[in-house]
Design a protein around this motif. Sequence first.
Motif, short mmCIF file in Angstrom:
data_model
loop_
_atom_site.label_atom_id
_atom_site.label_comp_id
_atom_site.label_asym_id
_atom_site.label_seq_id
_atom_site.Cartn_x
_atom_site.Cartn_y
_atom_site.Cartn_z
N MET A 235 0.82 -1.22 0.00
CA MET A 235 0.00 0.00 0.00
C MET A 235 0.86 1.26 0.00
N GLY A 236 2.08 1.19 0.57
CA GLY A 236 2.99 2.34 0.56
C GLY A 236 2.35 3.56 1.17
N MET A 237 2.32 4.65 0.39
CA MET A 237 1.85 5.92 0.93
C MET A 237 0.36 6.14 0.69
N THR A 238 -0.34 5.09 0.42
CA THR A 238 -1.77 5.21 0.13
C THR A 238 -2.50 6.02 1.19
N PHE A 239 -1.95 5.95 2.41
CA PHE A 239 -2.68 6.61 3.50
C PHE A 239 -2.69 8.13 3.35
N THR A 240 -1.85 8.66 2.46
CA THR A 240 -1.94 10.11 2.23
C THR A 240 -2.87 10.41 1.05
N SER B 166 -14.79 -6.89 2.94
CA SER B 166 -14.91 -7.37 1.55
C SER B 166 -16.32 -7.24 0.99
N ALA B 167 -17.31 -7.12 1.85
CA ALA B 167 -18.68 -6.98 1.34
C ALA B 167 -18.93 -5.59 0.74
N TYR B 168 -18.05 -4.65 1.03
CA TYR B 168 -18.26 -3.28 0.53
C TYR B 168 -17.39 -3.01 -0.69
N GLY B 169 -17.82 -2.07 -1.51
CA GLY B 169 -17.05 -1.61 -2.66
C GLY B 169 -16.17 -0.43 -2.27
N SER B 170 -15.98 0.46 -3.23
CA SER B 170 -15.05 1.57 -3.01
C SER B 170 -15.55 2.54 -1.94
N GLU B 171 -16.83 2.45 -1.60
CA GLU B 171 -17.35 3.34 -0.56
C GLU B 171 -16.70 3.07 0.80
N ALA B 172 -16.03 1.91 0.94
CA ALA B 172 -15.35 1.61 2.21
C ALA B 172 -13.86 1.90 2.14
N ASP B 173 -13.41 2.54 1.03
CA ASP B 173 -11.97 2.80 0.90
C ASP B 173 -11.41 3.61 2.05
N ILE B 174 -12.22 4.53 2.56
CA ILE B 174 -11.71 5.37 3.65
C ILE B 174 -11.39 4.52 4.89
N LEU B 175 -12.22 3.49 5.15
CA LEU B 175 -11.94 2.60 6.29
C LEU B 175 -10.71 1.74 6.01
N ARG B 176 -10.54 1.33 4.74
CA ARG B 176 -9.34 0.55 4.37
C ARG B 176 -8.09 1.40 4.56
N GLU B 177 -8.16 2.63 4.09
CA GLU B 177 -6.98 3.50 4.21
C GLU B 177 -6.71 3.88 5.67
N LEU B 178 -7.79 4.00 6.44
CA LEU B 178 -7.61 4.31 7.87
C LEU B 178 -6.85 3.17 8.57
N ALA B 179 -7.16 1.93 8.20
CA ALA B 179 -6.46 0.79 8.81
C ALA B 179 -4.96 0.89 8.52
N ARG B 180 -4.60 1.27 7.32
CA ARG B 180 -3.18 1.46 6.95
C ARG B 180 -2.58 2.66 7.71
N PHE B 181 -3.32 3.75 7.72
CA PHE B 181 -2.84 4.97 8.37
C PHE B 181 -2.51 4.72 9.84
N ILE B 182 -3.37 3.95 10.48
CA ILE B 182 -3.21 3.68 11.92
C ILE B 182 -1.86 3.04 12.23
N VAL B 183 -1.36 2.18 11.33
CA VAL B 183 -0.07 1.55 11.61
C VAL B 183 1.10 2.35 11.04
N GLU B 184 0.83 3.33 10.18
CA GLU B 184 1.94 4.06 9.55
C GLU B 184 2.08 5.49 10.03
N ARG B 185 1.17 5.95 10.89
CA ARG B 185 1.17 7.34 11.37
C ARG B 185 2.45 7.64 12.17
N ASP B 186 2.76 8.94 12.26
CA ASP B 186 3.94 9.35 13.03
C ASP B 186 3.55 10.09 14.31
N ARG B 187 2.26 10.07 14.66
CA ARG B 187 1.85 10.67 15.95
C ARG B 187 0.58 10.02 16.47
#
Lengths: 303, 303
Positions: A1-6, A282-303
Amino acid sequence: MGMTFTSNVLKDGLSRIQREIDAAFDAQLPVPDDMSASLVEAMRYAAIGGGKRVRPLLVASVAELHNGSREQAVRAGCAIEAIHVYSLIHDDLPCMDDDDLRHGKPTLHKKYDDAIAVLAGDSLHALAFDLLASPEMSNDPAVRAELVHALASASGHKGMAGGQVMDIAAEEAGGDLDLHTITRLQQLKTGALLGAAVEMGAIIGRVPSEGRSHLRNYARDIGLAFQIADDLLDVEGDEEAAGKALRKDDAAGKQTFVTLMGAEQARAQASALADQAIGHLSAYGSEADILRELARFIVERDR
Amino acid sequence: MGMTFTSNVLKDGLSRIQREIDAAFDAQLPVPDDMSASLVEAMRYAAIGGGKRVRPLLVASVAELHNGSREQAVRAGCAIEAIHVYSLIHDDLPCMDDDDLRHGKPTLHKKYDDAIAVLAGDSLHALAFDLLASPEMSNDPAVRAELVHALASASGHKGMAGGQVMDIAAEEAGGDLDLHTITRLQQLKTGALLGAAVEMGAIIGRVPSEGRSHLRNYARDIGLAFQIADDLLDVEGDEEAAGKALRKDDAAGKQTFVTLMGAEQARAQASALADQAIGHLSAYGSEADILRELARFIVERDR
């Protein structure tokens, strides 16, 4: 995912909810023209600005997935953030973690004094339930009662506060705890409130209780990932970016995911949990992308 | 009225509700077999035994006047008492009133430590709303939401906590306050929660909001009488009977009803307020005797 969280989805989502939560606290907390003015000023100092607003974003994003009202989600998000902020105020007190810095500015008891910090925390605690139980929350009293119940049970002795006491006991126990105990402790201390955020979004989106298990699984996985990331941040983070004191776990001789697994395995574990959390959507489409990206952000955040 | 307050109606009513509230806390707070055991033990230490349970008695007596369920009244009484107890725990902390004795035994932070006292207070605060919002409170979610709203708005920055901050500010201001300001302060600090107790009884008794003004007037008058009696007790009371430190207002150079009016006039005022409170109950027959006797008891108690 890399920098997807931004990505713009998450970045825009976070800055939108940050604006909305700041505005909600501002509207809820006009400074009165009497001797309680300093209390409300203290509440405003702690509650407005500075927070990432992850919990309100969870409420709003889950509600939106199920066509829940944005207005209701922001109000409920403000309530859960009031609980989060009160817990930070009390946690920063000299008799607890004794912290001087929060979000890059003096902690509330440093800015005012300990008595005001205790009472401002207590007042934000009451405000949370006032916001949820008031008729302005929803025409449906069942929604109001269910929201209060989700938040109260997650924040009390069987949730967040219980986890905080276990955390203090863990510090005193030194190196004697195993991974199972640390996981249970963190599930209460951090996970319970993140779980409540997702639950409140589901309540506002009128998802029936029996249809919430994928959301609960998502919340459980990001909750644990969040805490492992916090432990990593304590070891490896930059104090200026974090806006608070770090290297505290090590100084206290405390067992954390990082001391138990090592930094590398902890990082791998956090990342695996984020993947697993995303799998529950997995039951959701792109409307859940924000929750997917949030999961990534949570582990990659710097604060 | 003389010693009417020791009549069997009130004495039996108090000991019955004391037993019921102790039993409710006992049932709600089983000590878990994990590292949060000390938190629950601390909650039990503060919540079980010792209290007069005036607020739960108000909830139960008002509910009973209107044929409300006793079981619901006891549960709601336990919730408002949880709020009262948390406020005492936090109020006793070294950074607040710094008290060593409560109900004749060491205050919670003396028995445990300050951190546990902060968290046990916070946990009782959450427990209050958990009790009210849970489906076990009532089948009717409107009742649950209304109960939470009444209690949250009375305990936060516009109620009890606001009054506590005004009280601290009053102490700092020394002799500069007038009777109007002291009255307003006390209406928030003590009166708001007593008002919520009566309101919650009315909610459980299904009294429509527009039919509650006599009950609200009763609550307002006993609230002020209660605080004047507290101020008199601080000056004239016996520390052993009170089970806590007295003569604190004078030591702090604080303005109270007694410093402003003198003891004699304060006593007359408290008694007049009790009469006035009783006057608001004229629509009821002997079934309201317990509320009439409670108004007397509040001004004549020795603790």
